[in-house]
Each structure stands twice: as C-alpha cells, then as structure tokens.
Design a protein around this motif. Structure first.
Motif: not given
Length: 796
Positions: A730, A732-733
């Motif tokens: 992912h 999103d960080q």
C-alpha cells in the motif's frame, strides 16, 4: 495523458535484453592489450606464522612474469585496507583496528588469507606456479567461534588485541530497562543464533589492474557496488594514488547482496602490481575462492529478554549479542551489529525501554560484513522470535499480541528508545491486509487436514521495519562513519532532446536503467528509449556513494529529482522566451511547457535545441546548454515496513519442511515500478527462506577450517524450495522527507522472511514442546527433535 513509461508503470527492465542474450559486459569479459593473469596464493591454515616464502622454483616456470609477497608491498609503503566506520566502546575509547594488509606480512589469520600473488601469461601458468611456491608455515592454534574467542586463554588473532575484543558497545537506557524488568509480570527469555552465510552472487569477484606509463593513470575494472568509494579508499588510504590518476570502472555486475560493497585485497594487489610489471593484470575468483574470501554475513549469538505486564503489553527489551568480525575488519563490518542492528530493536512496537550490548570478536575466519539487509534481518529475527515465544508462554494469539503492541499510526513521527525516529507507518494495516489473504481464520482446519495426511502444519508472522538510505551525513559522521552518505546525479539534455543521466548509484540487478529512466520520462514526457542511464565509471560520473542499504531510489533517485528541478527551472525560462510569455505563466504537464490559459506549448526537445542552438534565446539571462547536476543528502532514514506470513508443512518422518504459502504485505512508500518491486521482494524472500531452512557456513572449531567450502556442503535455495508468493503493498504512507516519497524495497524480503519461516516451523512443531529452533531448520535437525520428543508429547 500519463506517460506509459512513467511513474507507476510496470515497465520491463530494459537492461535484461543484453543480459538474457549474453551481451552483457562483466569484468571477466574485459581483456586489455598485453594482459597477464594473477593467481592469489592463499593460506591453507587458519592461523600460521609465515616464516619464509621461496619463490625461486616458481619464478623459473613457463610464462611466469612476477611473484610478489607482503614484503614487496611493504617496501612500497602500501598500507592496510581501511575500515569505514569507527565504533567506540562503552567507556568512549575507540575500537581495536588492527591492520589488514592486502598480502599478509607476518601471519596468516584465516584459511584463504592472501600471502602471495603469482602473475603469468596465462591463468593456467599462474596456477601451476602458485602450486610450486614453497611457503614455510608455522601452524598455530585457532579459534573460529566468536563466543569462544572472548573466553580467557583463547588463541589471539592479533597480538595487540587483548582477548580478541574489537569493541564492547551499548545503546539505550540501561537503568530504565532494568527498572521495567523489575516490575514485569512476565519475562520471556530466548537464546538464539543468527547463522553465518556465504553471499554467493552469480558472478564471482574479479579485478583488472592497468597502468598507463604515458599518463601515469591507473585503471581498475572491478565487480563493485560503489566504484567511487573503492577509488577513495584504495587511492587515498592504501596505495597513495591521487584520485585524478585513478579510474575505477564497475561494468555490469552479476549480483552483490552487499558482498561487493567492500574494498578487497585483490583490487589493491592488481592495481599496484600492474605498475610493477608494466602490463595489465586480470584476476577472477574461482567459486572455492569466493567461499573463502568474499565477506560473509550475519554470525550473531544473542540472548534476548522481553518484559511484559499482565495484559501482554511490552515494557522493556534487553539484548546481549556477540558478533563475529572474522580475522580483520572489513569495510563496513563494525557498523553492522551496532548502528544497523541495535537501532532497529524497537521493531514495530511501542516498547518503552530498550537496552542492547554488543561485543564484537576477532576470530580466525573470513571477515564478516554486510549481507542483504545488513543488521536489519538480525534485529527482526530476534524481535519476532521472542514476540512469538512470549505469545506461546502467555497463551495469547500471536497476531493479537503484535496488534496490541504496535506503534499506532497516530503516534507518527515516533521516537524509538534506540535513536531512530520513524516518520510514517501504519503497522496495523499491514497485518490486517495480510490476515484475510492467508485465511488465518481457516488455519485450524488446515492443521487438522494436514494431520490426517501425516503432516504438521504451522503459520508464522514477521512484522518488520528497516532503516534504508543511511543519513544524514553529519549524523552518520558523528556516529563514526568515515564517509558522506549523499548521492549525486547529472541530467544532460542533448540538442535533439534525448537525455543522458549520470548517477552515482550502481545497478547490479536492481533495474536502475529502467526505474531511473521512468523518473525522467514521467517528468518530461519523453519516450523511455530516449533516456540513457550511465553509472559505474568514476571518469564519467562526478561522484557517488554507490548502491547498498536500499538507498538507490530514496537517495540516488532524489538526487536525480533535484537535478531535474534545475533543468525544469532553466527550461521554463527558455520556454517563456520562445513563446513570449511570462515565466510565471509557464505550466509543465505531460512533457509540455505551455502558457496557462492558451494553446501555446513547446516540448522539452524544442527547448533543448534552443539551448544548444541559441539563435532565439535569452542569452543575457542564461548560458547555453541544458545540463544540470545535483547532490542529495537525506534528512533521515526511510522506514519500509511490512507483515510477512509463512505457512509450512513438515513431514515428521523425514523432517522435511515444505513452504506451502508465503504472503508479503509491504509499505514501500510510493512505488515507481511495481514489476521491479515485486521482483525485488521475490528475490529477498528466497534469500530469507535460504537462511531459515538451508544455508549455513560452518567452521571446524578446532582447526578453523571451512567445512562448508563448496555447494556440496553449502545448500542454496532452488526454485522447487519455494512456492508462488503473494505480494501486496500500500502506498498511503509515503516517506515525508524525500521528494519521491519512496522508502526502499531491495532488502525487505530477506528481513521479514527468515523470522516468518522459523515462526511457522516452531508453530508446526508445537505439539512436540518446541518453542525455538535455530536456523537453519534442516530436515536432520527437525527429525532429531521429533525423535527426541517424549512419547507423551508425541501422543498428544
């Protein structure tokens, strides 16, 4: 319209065509006019005084050009190979740093230590003459185990290093940690070994030294991950060659995994000797030499203690580690068990107090240095094993115990008790993404089904975090680093709009020629085939620190972005002039420089032509040309993290372990090329599985002889040892302090895999009372555990 070759596109590696068709150029493919060949003469003893070397018979053999020993190098004032990181003891005194001469001068200190070099017209003649050398060795006692090396009365590796202790270092708050243990409701203790590994890159190390008498220039072709560092270390500290008279070229390199970061003796030997004989000298390692002389990895013996309260919350972690340095300090060896290991002992957990002690020991073995992950796999293995053991002792689900102690996303940036500050991370998300993929809820039924087939099934978790792109230089320097940790890039547009990028990073399998080109293609709307990536030659690239520690994109890519920023700023000025517009009105999108609110636009190719053919050009404001250079020194590490889950089945009749499933959920920040990222993860996982189940470098304790000196004794993972992997990530960080938001992916698989595999093996063997097994968990080891289990355990 987005560039189909830009950021986020799964572009196949451009460099693979030449590799797959046999068109690559590796060091051994290079042949220089008048070339000779070197054979390194190596000690057959782990520890011996060199009382004399008789070269007469060997010199008289056909084709022999010259033979040199340590005395010859000493006569030319050749120095020892430097260590690149100074560690201080608990009391502030510096570590012991005995000299490591390229050719041993008085004593051989490990099997394979180089004691002479024979140079001949052919490789075969050099080998024959090497066998004819008469060397008078006085064999002495040896010690191979780091723990035994620190015991009173152990054979000394260096007379001026009492007790074989290189350093006694610590990190963390001892008082706070001891206080937390004093009030703990439960303490889990674990003794573990992180086994020594042989790197085994596909391409053996090689080096060609050449000297030009007309110019006084030395050239070294070498299998290196960082040619500029080799030039600096060898030129300035070993041979005393001014940098402008020393060129280092690292052409195509067939894998490194850390083992080709270091400055090795053979590089200095062929460079020095080429001037002596007035001809180029080539040396290429045989595989048996690689086993003996490539810097090994890992080799820790540790005791860990985890303090928990009554609810299973972590209170403190206490770690004592003995790390094996081998006979000499390799280039970055001293930093691996300290700043690249102990600083990661917080893992993904909010443990309030941590204290680590590390003792580094010299032994009569091959030097130990960075191997894929370099300290981070050792830290992850220790943490994730003791967390699993604590879960067993407390009767808490292993996933739940981790979830309960994760640093929450809301706590970022998070200061750990061991120096590092994580900028971003959602550790719980990694676990929550993994659980449904691995069907954790269905595990009990799979265990039952396996039992019916006579197999033992187990699952293992490893939630890892790593620190990549060591930085910044001023902090690293304060901690003992003897080099800067920045990176450089130059972006050179040509008059026709094509681009050459010069990067200080080096590619040896990572796909830089594709990924770096994608960054440029995305920024300027160029076809990827119009972008050339140049690396690996100190005469072409301004400067660079090379590739290791998953730093290439986070540091090297960021330097490239900074150089492109400069290009874009200049290009905007040129575009504004060409379109008779204000610079503030110029917009850049999809490779077009346009005037806001109009259909006026020019391409970067048109701008480049104007820059080199300045007939219509703001000469009063700008110089001609479109060529910019930048350096990037990061503000912090990047912190990739993830959750790896392994599922195994063990045959109790044979002890054979089959990895039936492996899932990796990773946070690498922004992903530039998903295809390359997946390949990096796959390769890393295989190496982690190799350490967990197969690979083990073994020395005989009495003689210091390498027992696992070939593939007959050292078991490498093969395709049929691994399943198809499930890889997710992912984005999103993103990293908050580099312009790309990337974190690094090259070592993640190795860092998480070994702990996940061993946790799965222990889970499968739980009914036999097993709470730990050291790597590698070989069939023999598991078979013995099953056979030695009490009948009551086996019956249950």
């Amino acid at each position: 319209m987005a560039n189909p070759s830009g950021i986020g596109a799964s572009v196949r590696r451009r460099e693979d065509k030449r590799f797959l068709t046999g068109s690559g150029t590796y060091t051994d493919d290079i042949n220089r006019p008048g070339q000779t060949f070197a054979c390194m003469v190596r000690s057959p003893h782990a520890h011996a005084a060199i009382r004399g070397i008789d070269t007469a018979a060997a010199l008289a053999m056909p084709g022999v050009v010259a033979i040199y020993t340590g005395a010859d190098m000493a006569a030319d004032n050749v120095n020892g190979l430097p260590c690149g990181w100074l560690i201080h003891n608990k009391d502030g005194s510096p570590m012991k740093e005995p000299p490591h001469f390229p050719l041993a001068r008085d004593r051989a200190r490990h099997v394979g230590d180089t004691v002479a070099v024979v140079i001949a017209e052919t490789r075969e003649q050099a080998k024959d003459a090497a066998e004819a050398l008469v060397i008078d060795y006085e064999e002495r006692p040896a010690v191979a185990s780091a723990v035994k090396a620190l015991e009173p009365g152990a054979a000394l590796v260096h007379d001026d290093v009492p007790g074989n202790l290189c350093y006694d270092w610590h990190l963390g708050d001892k008082a706070a940690t001891d206080a937390a243990f004093a009030q703990a409701a439960h303490v889990t203790t674990l003794d573990l070994v992180n086994n020594r590994l042989v790197p085994n890159a596909m391409e053996p190390r090689a080096a060609i030294g050449e000297y030009d008498r007309a110019t006084g220039e030395h050239t070294l072709y070498t299998t290196s991950q960082n040619p500029h560092v080799i030039r600096l270390l060898m030129g300035a500290f070993v041979l005393g060659i001014p940098e402008h008279k020393l060129r280092v070229v690292a052409p195509d390199v067939g894998g490194g995994f850390g083992s080709k970061i270091f400055h090795y003796a053979e590089e200095a030997i062929v460079t020095w000797a080429a001037k002596k004989v007035g001809r180029p000298i080539k040396w290429t390692a045989e595989r048996s030499e690689s086993f003996l002389t490539d810097a090994h990895g890992r080799d820790h013996v540790s005791r860990a203690e985890l303090a928990l309260d009554k609810d299973g919350n972590f209170l403190a972690l206490r770690v004592h580690t003995v790390a094996n340095m081998g006979a000499y300090l390799s280039t970055f060896a001293s930093s691996i068990p300290t700043y690249l290991y102990a600083t990661l002992l917080a893992g993904q957990y909010k443990t309030p107090a941590i204290y680590a002690e590390v003792k580094a020991a010299f032994t009569h073995t091959t030097p130990v240095d960075a191997y894929r992950g370099a300290g981070r796999p050792e830290a992850c293995f220790l943490i994730e094993r003791i967390v699993d053991k604590a879960a067993i002792e407390l009767g808490i689900d292993k996933a739940e115990l981790r979830r309960r102690n994760f640093v929450p996303k809301e706590a970022m940036p998070y200061q750990t008790p061991v120096a590092l500050q994580y900028d971003t991370g959602d550790f719980a998300k990694n676990l929550e993404m993994a659980l449904p993929v691995v069907d954790y809820a269905g595990l009990a039924q799979r265990k039952t089904d396996a039992k019916a087939r006579g197999k033992l099934r187990g699952i293992g978790f490893a939630t890892y975090i790593e620190a990549c792109g060591i930085a910044p230089s001023n902090i690293a320097g304060a901690l003992g680093a003897r080099a800067g940790l920045y990176e450089s890039a130059e972006v050179r547009f040509h008059p026709t709009g094509s681009v050459t990028v010069f990067t200080g990073s080096h590619s040896h399998g990572q796909g830089h020629e594709t990924t770096f080109a994608q960054l440029v293609a995305d920024r300027f709307g160029l076809p990827i085939e119009n972008i050339e990536i140049v690396h690996g030659d100190t005469n072409k690239v301004p400067f660079g620190m090379g590739t290791y520690g998953s730093r290439s994109l986070a540091v090297g890519g960021s330097a490239l972005v900074k150089a492109m920023d400069k290009v874009e700023r200049k290009a905007k000025k040129i575009a504004a002039h060409l379109m008779e517009a204000a610079e503030a009105d110029i917009e850049v999108k999809d490779g077009k420089f346009s005037v806001a609110g109009t259909d006026k636009a020019v391409t970067i190719g048109e701008i480049a032509l104007a820059a080199y053919v300045p007939h219509n050009y703001p000469l009063e404001e700008l110089e001609p040309g479109l060529d910019e250079q930048a350096f990037y020194d990061p503000k912090n590490f990047t912190y990739p993290n993830g959750c790896h889950v392994c599922e195994v089945e063990i045959d109790p009749e044979t002890g054979v372990t089959e990895v039936v499933a492996f899932t990796a959920v990773d946070d690498f920040g922004r992903v530039i090329n998903p295809l390359i990222v997946e390949g990096q993860v796959h390769g890393g996982i295989v190496q982690g599985i190799g350490q967990a189940l197969l690979e083990n470098c073994v020395y005989d304790d009495e003689t210091g002889q390498l027992v696992t000196g070939s593939y007959m004794d050292y078991c490498m993972p093969r395709a049929d040892d691994v399943p198809s992997f499930t890889v997710q990530y992912h984005e999103d960080q993103p990293c908050t302090h580099n312009p790309l938001g990337v974190k690094g992916c090259g070592e993640a698989g190795t860092i998480g895999a070994s702990a996940a595999v061993i946790n799965a093996v222990v889970d499968a063997l739980a009914e036999y009372g097993v709470t730990h097994i050291d790597m590698p968990a070989t069939p023999q080891k598991i078979w013995q555990i099953v056979r030695q289990a009490t009948p009551a355990m086996a019956a249950e």
